[in-house]
Design a protein around this motif. Structure first.
Motif, PDB file in Angstrom:
ATOM      1  N   LEU A  98     -13.226 -14.315  -4.326  1.00  0.00           N
ATOM      2  CA  LEU A  98     -12.661 -13.330  -5.246  1.00  0.00           C
ATOM      3  C   LEU A  98     -13.781 -12.511  -5.884  1.00  0.00           C
ATOM      4  CD1 LEU A  98      -9.939 -15.545  -6.973  1.00  0.00           C
ATOM      5  CD2 LEU A  98      -9.551 -13.750  -5.267  1.00  0.00           C
ATOM      6  N   HIS A  99     -14.815 -13.208  -6.340  1.00  0.00           N
ATOM      7  CA  HIS A  99     -15.982 -12.531  -6.907  1.00  0.00           C
ATOM      8  C   HIS A  99     -16.619 -11.610  -5.876  1.00  0.00           C
ATOM      9  CE1 HIS A  99     -20.434 -12.886  -8.250  1.00  0.00           C
ATOM     10  NE2 HIS A  99     -19.888 -11.858  -8.851  1.00  0.00           N
ATOM     11  N   PHE A 100     -16.728 -12.082  -4.641  1.00  0.00           N
ATOM     12  CA  PHE A 100     -17.332 -11.276  -3.581  1.00  0.00           C
ATOM     13  C   PHE A 100     -16.489 -10.031  -3.300  1.00  0.00           C
ATOM     14  CE2 PHE A 100     -18.392 -10.174   0.825  1.00  0.00           C
ATOM     15  CZ  PHE A 100     -19.768 -10.118   0.734  1.00  0.00           C
ATOM     16  N   GLY A 101     -15.163 -10.161  -3.367  1.00  0.00           N
ATOM     17  CA  GLY A 101     -14.291  -9.004  -3.164  1.00  0.00           C
ATOM     18  C   GLY A 101     -14.516  -7.933  -4.220  1.00  0.00           C
ATOM     19  N   ILE A 102     -14.709  -8.356  -5.473  1.00  0.00           N
ATOM     20  CA  ILE A 102     -14.993  -7.399  -6.549  1.00  0.00           C
ATOM     21  C   ILE A 102     -16.313  -6.690  -6.281  1.00  0.00           C
ATOM     22  CG2 ILE A 102     -15.350  -7.106  -9.023  1.00  0.00           C
ATOM     23  CD1 ILE A 102     -12.516  -7.965  -8.234  1.00  0.00           C
TER      24      ILE A 102
ATOM     25  N   ILE B 238      -5.609  -0.492  -4.008  1.00  0.00           N
ATOM     26  CA  ILE B 238      -5.335  -0.538  -2.572  1.00  0.00           C
ATOM     27  C   ILE B 238      -6.462  -1.258  -1.810  1.00  0.00           C
ATOM     28  CG2 ILE B 238      -5.044   0.902  -0.513  1.00  0.00           C
ATOM     29  CD1 ILE B 238      -3.515   2.886  -2.326  1.00  0.00           C
ATOM     30  N   PRO B 239      -7.747  -0.979  -2.102  1.00  0.00           N
ATOM     31  CA  PRO B 239      -8.803  -1.758  -1.429  1.00  0.00           C
ATOM     32  C   PRO B 239      -8.724  -3.258  -1.690  1.00  0.00           C
ATOM     33  CG  PRO B 239      -9.732   0.238  -2.338  1.00  0.00           C
ATOM     34  CD  PRO B 239      -8.331   0.145  -2.865  1.00  0.00           C
ATOM     35  N   PHE B 240      -8.287  -3.666  -2.897  1.00  0.00           N
ATOM     36  CA  PHE B 240      -8.114  -5.089  -3.170  1.00  0.00           C
ATOM     37  C   PHE B 240      -7.066  -5.696  -2.235  1.00  0.00           C
ATOM     38  CE2 PHE B 240      -9.537  -5.078  -7.919  1.00  0.00           C
ATOM     39  CZ  PHE B 240     -10.851  -5.019  -7.505  1.00  0.00           C
ATOM     40  N   ILE B 241      -5.998  -4.958  -1.997  1.00  0.00           N
ATOM     41  CA  ILE B 241      -4.939  -5.458  -1.108  1.00  0.00           C
ATOM     42  C   ILE B 241      -5.501  -5.661   0.297  1.00  0.00           C
ATOM     43  CG2 ILE B 241      -2.693  -4.929  -0.066  1.00  0.00           C
ATOM     44  CD1 ILE B 241      -2.062  -3.278  -2.594  1.00  0.00           C
ATOM     45  N   VAL B 242      -6.256  -4.683   0.777  1.00  0.00           N
ATOM     46  CA  VAL B 242      -6.832  -4.776   2.124  1.00  0.00           C
ATOM     47  C   VAL B 242      -7.817  -5.949   2.197  1.00  0.00           C
ATOM     48  CG1 VAL B 242      -8.236  -3.595   3.864  1.00  0.00           C
ATOM     49  CG2 VAL B 242      -6.518  -2.322   2.565  1.00  0.00           C
TER      50      VAL B 242
ATOM     51  N   VAL C 148      -7.322 -14.179   0.736  1.00  0.00           N
ATOM     52  CA  VAL C 148      -7.297 -14.638  -0.646  1.00  0.00           C
ATOM     53  C   VAL C 148      -6.068 -14.055  -1.334  1.00  0.00           C
ATOM     54  CG1 VAL C 148      -9.798 -14.870  -0.806  1.00  0.00           C
ATOM     55  CG2 VAL C 148      -8.742 -12.705  -1.427  1.00  0.00           C
ATOM     56  N   SER C 149      -5.741 -14.582  -2.494  1.00  0.00           N
ATOM     57  CA  SER C 149      -4.556 -14.148  -3.226  1.00  0.00           C
ATOM     58  C   SER C 149      -4.743 -12.723  -3.766  1.00  0.00           C
ATOM     59  CB  SER C 149      -4.286 -15.104  -4.390  1.00  0.00           C
ATOM     60  OG  SER C 149      -3.350 -14.550  -5.291  1.00  0.00           O
ATOM     61  N   THR C 150      -3.796 -11.846  -3.433  1.00  0.00           N
ATOM     62  CA  THR C 150      -3.863 -10.477  -3.960  1.00  0.00           C
ATOM     63  C   THR C 150      -3.713 -10.473  -5.466  1.00  0.00           C
ATOM     64  OG1 THR C 150      -2.847  -9.689  -1.901  1.00  0.00           O
ATOM     65  CG2 THR C 150      -2.887  -8.160  -3.759  1.00  0.00           C
ATOM     66  N   GLY C 151      -2.791 -11.290  -5.985  1.00  0.00           N
ATOM     67  CA  GLY C 151      -2.582 -11.348  -7.430  1.00  0.00           C
ATOM     68  C   GLY C 151      -3.815 -11.807  -8.176  1.00  0.00           C
ATOM     69  N   GLU C 152      -4.497 -12.843  -7.658  1.00  0.00           N
ATOM     70  CA  GLU C 152      -5.722 -13.318  -8.311  1.00  0.00           C
ATOM     71  C   GLU C 152      -6.827 -12.274  -8.223  1.00  0.00           C
ATOM     72  OE1 GLU C 152      -6.775 -17.045  -6.588  1.00  0.00           O
ATOM     73  OE2 GLU C 152      -5.260 -18.166  -7.723  1.00  0.00           O
TER      74      GLU C 152
ATOM     75  N   ILE D  85       0.820  -1.214   0.000  1.00  0.00           N
ATOM     76  CA  ILE D  85       0.000   0.000   0.000  1.00  0.00           C
ATOM     77  C   ILE D  85       0.853   1.263   0.000  1.00  0.00           C
ATOM     78  CG2 ILE D  85      -1.709   1.320   1.319  1.00  0.00           C
ATOM     79  CD1 ILE D  85      -2.968  -1.315   2.146  1.00  0.00           C
ATOM     80  N   PRO D  86       1.783   1.458   0.966  1.00  0.00           N
ATOM     81  CA  PRO D  86       2.588   2.683   0.916  1.00  0.00           C
ATOM     82  C   PRO D  86       3.441   2.785  -0.338  1.00  0.00           C
ATOM     83  CG  PRO D  86       3.427   1.170   2.591  1.00  0.00           C
ATOM     84  CD  PRO D  86       2.089   0.655   2.167  1.00  0.00           C
ATOM     85  N   LEU D  87       3.882   1.644  -0.864  1.00  0.00           N
ATOM     86  CA  LEU D  87       4.702   1.682  -2.077  1.00  0.00           C
ATOM     87  C   LEU D  87       3.879   2.140  -3.283  1.00  0.00           C
ATOM     88  CD1 LEU D  87       6.753  -1.607  -1.543  1.00  0.00           C
ATOM     89  CD2 LEU D  87       7.615   0.748  -1.399  1.00  0.00           C
ATOM     90  N   PHE D  88       2.669   1.596  -3.441  1.00  0.00           N
ATOM     91  CA  PHE D  88       1.817   2.028  -4.557  1.00  0.00           C
ATOM     92  C   PHE D  88       1.425   3.508  -4.405  1.00  0.00           C
ATOM     93  CE2 PHE D  88       0.591  -2.540  -5.516  1.00  0.00           C
ATOM     94  CZ  PHE D  88       1.130  -2.524  -6.789  1.00  0.00           C
TER      95      PHE D  88
END
Length: 428
Positions: free
Chosen positions: A362-366, A155-159, A166-170, A60-63
């Protein structure tokens, strides 16, 4: 302390405009202070330290820092000029170029307000010079800026990936098609608006011919470093070369190289000021996340997620009804609360429900992030509207009214994303 009293005290702190991080921390300590609850101040601070001691959270701070460098480096201007080269002479070409620029810039900054501020500060004067309605232009930028938290890296995806394990990359991959779908829906309304209201074709063609006069090769070479940024960052993740956190570090290095040596919009003397600006953006977010970890721990100890799951499943058996209920709640929450705190609170509550209802996490996160992205353009929170209001001096209420048609199309895209999981999962 009862669950109802605990939640009521937290809401009271929030409604009293107490700082959100302080609301999390104080609420976490209240059950122990007012009763015999095992979560004391020592455990609270251990949870806070544990919340910051996370490799995915380090992204997060890096992005954010990379986004600050890109904003100062003139990346959004290069992107807009490239897209305007191809579609500037078409109906709604320039508004669509703004939306596309937000899509690409979101793949750099990972933040809705940052995307709105950077793209808006550059494109709003251009749209005003082309005689587009000022209110329409400001609403366009404000709503399109919300794409910054849907298009990866977000950033919200990372959180959410940390909260739901779950996988951040996925999750990044799952956000690509929904972000594009929402962008296309916004373009449809922009096209309809320009068809109905008309455009100043003389002004448009003058500006378009000025861009075309540079020639394709010159425009491409100037824009290529900015266009390659999402490729470098996301390509390293999807290609298995780097983790999202390592890719975030790559984004900082890449943004420094193109801003210092290619676009040359910043110098070494600007770096201390850029670092201070980055720290001012980073520190509150990290502190909120850390305190929210303690708050989430209390929710778990009080068995709030289990209680919500049991209550909902006892009264609602349909997956469609559960998804609609979650959408309604999150749309309302997004109006009142910033994205990251909302994920930290409702992620632990809702993801067990998603598992029980056989909804892909993953779908729920979106779904969750898209709902909260709409909240970024909806009063009273509507942070993107406040950003565009500060850029244009247009009252937020006026912008909110002008943004309503855009939000209708945003909601239409949300319904497709919610009930067609393939949109989110097709690339996985």
């Amino acid at each position: 302390m009862s669950i109802g009293l605990f939640i009521a005290l937290f809401l009271l702190l929030v409604l009293a405009s107490f700082p959100i991080a302080g609301s999390f921390l104080l609420s976490s300590l209240l059950p122990n202070l007012l009763g015999n609850f095992p979560f004391n101040i020592q455990l609270a601070f251990r949870s806070i330290v544990a919340g910051m001691n996370s490799f995915p959270i380090l992204a997060i701070p890096l992005f954010i820092f990379g986004g600050v460098i890109m904003a100062r480096g003139g990346v959004s201007a290069a992107l807009f000029r490239f897209f305007a080269y191809f579609i500037g002479d078409k109906r709604a070409g320039y508004p669509c170029a703004v939306i596309t620029t937000c899509l690409f810039y979101g793949a750099i900054s990972g933040s809705g307000p940052a995307t709105t501020a950077s793209v808006g500060s550059m494109t709003l004067p251009i749209l005003a010079n082309l005689n587009y309605n000022k209110n329409f232009s400001a609403a366009l930028v404000g709503v399109s800026g919300a794409l910054g938290i849907i298009i990866p890296p977000s950033i919200p995806f990372i959180v959410y990936s940390v909260v739901a394990n779950v996988s951040t990359g996925e999750l990044f991959i799952a956000g690509v098609l929904p972000g594009i779908l929402i962008g296309l829906c916004l373009m449809l309304y922009a096209y309809f608006y320009c068809w109905r209201q008309g455009e100043d074709r003389v002004k448009l063609m003058e500006n378009y011919e000025e861009i075309r006069s540079d020639g394709f090769v010159k425009v491409l070479l100037h824009s290529l470093p900015a266009l390659l940024c999402p490729v470098v960052v996301l390509g390293s993740i999807y290609g298995g070369i780097a983790s999202p956190t390592e890719a975030a570090a790559v984004s900082v290095v890449y943004s420094l190289i193109i801003s210092l040596f290619i676009y040359r919009n910043i110098t070494y003397k600007d770096l201390p000021q850029i670092m201070v600006e980055g720290i001012k953006n980073i520190a509150p977010i990290i502190f909120i996340i850390a305190c929210a970890v303690a708050f989430s721990r209390v929710l778990t100890l009080m068995r709030v997620p289990a209680l919500v799951k049991a209550t909902v499943l006892a009264n609602i058996s349909s997956k469609v009804a559960i998804l609609m209920m979650v959408n309604v709640i999150l749309l309302f929450v997004g109006m009142l609360m910033d994205t990251l705190p909302a994920i930290m609170i409702f992620g632990p509550i809702f993801y067990p429900l998603a598992i029980a209802a056989d909804i892909n996490l993953l779908h729920f996160g979106i779904i969750m992030v898209v709902n909260l992205a709409i909240g970024q353009t909806t009063p009273p929170m509507g942070i993107n509207l406040f950003v565009t209001s500060s850029l244009t001096k247009i009252p937020v209420v006026v912008l909110a009214w002008q943004a309503m048609p855009f939000l209708f199309w945003f909601l239409a895209a949300l319904m497709v994303i919610t009930f067609v999981p393939y949109v989110s999962l097709a690339l996985l």
